[in-house]
Design an enzyme around this catalytic site. Structure first.
Site, PDB file in Angstrom:
ATOM      1  N   ARG A  42       0.817  -1.222   0.000  1.00 40.75           N
ATOM      2  CA  ARG A  42       0.000   0.000   0.000  1.00 40.75           C
ATOM      3  C   ARG A  42       0.848   1.269   0.000  1.00 40.75           C
ATOM      4  O   ARG A  42       0.316   2.367  -0.131  1.00 40.75           O
ATOM      5  CB  ARG A  42      -0.943  -0.004   1.204  1.00 40.75           C
ATOM      6  N   CYS A  43       2.165   1.118   0.148  1.00 41.04           N
ATOM      7  CA  CYS A  43       3.082   2.269   0.230  1.00 41.04           C
ATOM      8  C   CYS A  43       3.731   2.518  -1.127  1.00 41.04           C
ATOM      9  O   CYS A  43       4.340   1.610  -1.703  1.00 41.04           O
ATOM     10  CB  CYS A  43       4.139   1.977   1.292  1.00 41.04           C
ATOM     11  N   SER A  44       3.631   3.740  -1.632  1.00 43.26           N
ATOM     12  CA  SER A  44       4.190   4.046  -2.950  1.00 43.26           C
ATOM     13  C   SER A  44       5.713   3.882  -2.974  1.00 43.26           C
ATOM     14  O   SER A  44       6.269   3.379  -3.956  1.00 43.26           O
ATOM     15  CB  SER A  44       3.796   5.457  -3.394  1.00 43.26           C
TER      16      SER A  44
END
Length: 113
Positions: free
Chosen positions: A9-11
């Protein structure tokens, strides 16, 4: 073997994963939110990073602000907090042998390849 501690979920974590994929090297993905790390594993990663435990904490997370911010915590207490709340662990982390890098910015990962 190269290991990336990854949060999909973390870019920044996704960018780090892409760097590893583009490298063509073999690696393992550990989704540490699904498979939480033990205190011993976190301590080992911190040692390989060559940083203090507090430097691996995401201090803007609500759980940190509500439970730990402003308290005098020792290394063990901070490691314990990250083990109990994996969301507090900065990401991505890439480990290769005795070395590790924090992929913030993701370009740091090139240094370990």
């Amino acid at each position: 073997m190269i290991t990336i501690y990854h949060n999909p979920r973390c870019s920044k974590s996704r960018q780090g994963l892409a760097i590893l994929e583009e490298s063509g090297k073999e690696f393992k993905v550990v989704k540490y939110l699904d498979t939480p790390l033990s205190e011993a594993e976190i301590s080992e990663i911190i040692s390989k990073l060559g940083i203090l435990a507090e430097e691996l904490v995401r201090k803007n997370e609500a759980v940190w602000k509500e439970n730990y911010k402003g308290k005098q915590l020792n290394e063990g207490q901070i490691v314990s907090a990250m083990a109990q709340h994996p969301k507090l662990i900065e990401r991505p982390i890439v480990v290769k042998g005795a070395k590790a890098v924090l992929g913030r910015p993701p370009e740091n990962i090139h240094g370990i390849l």
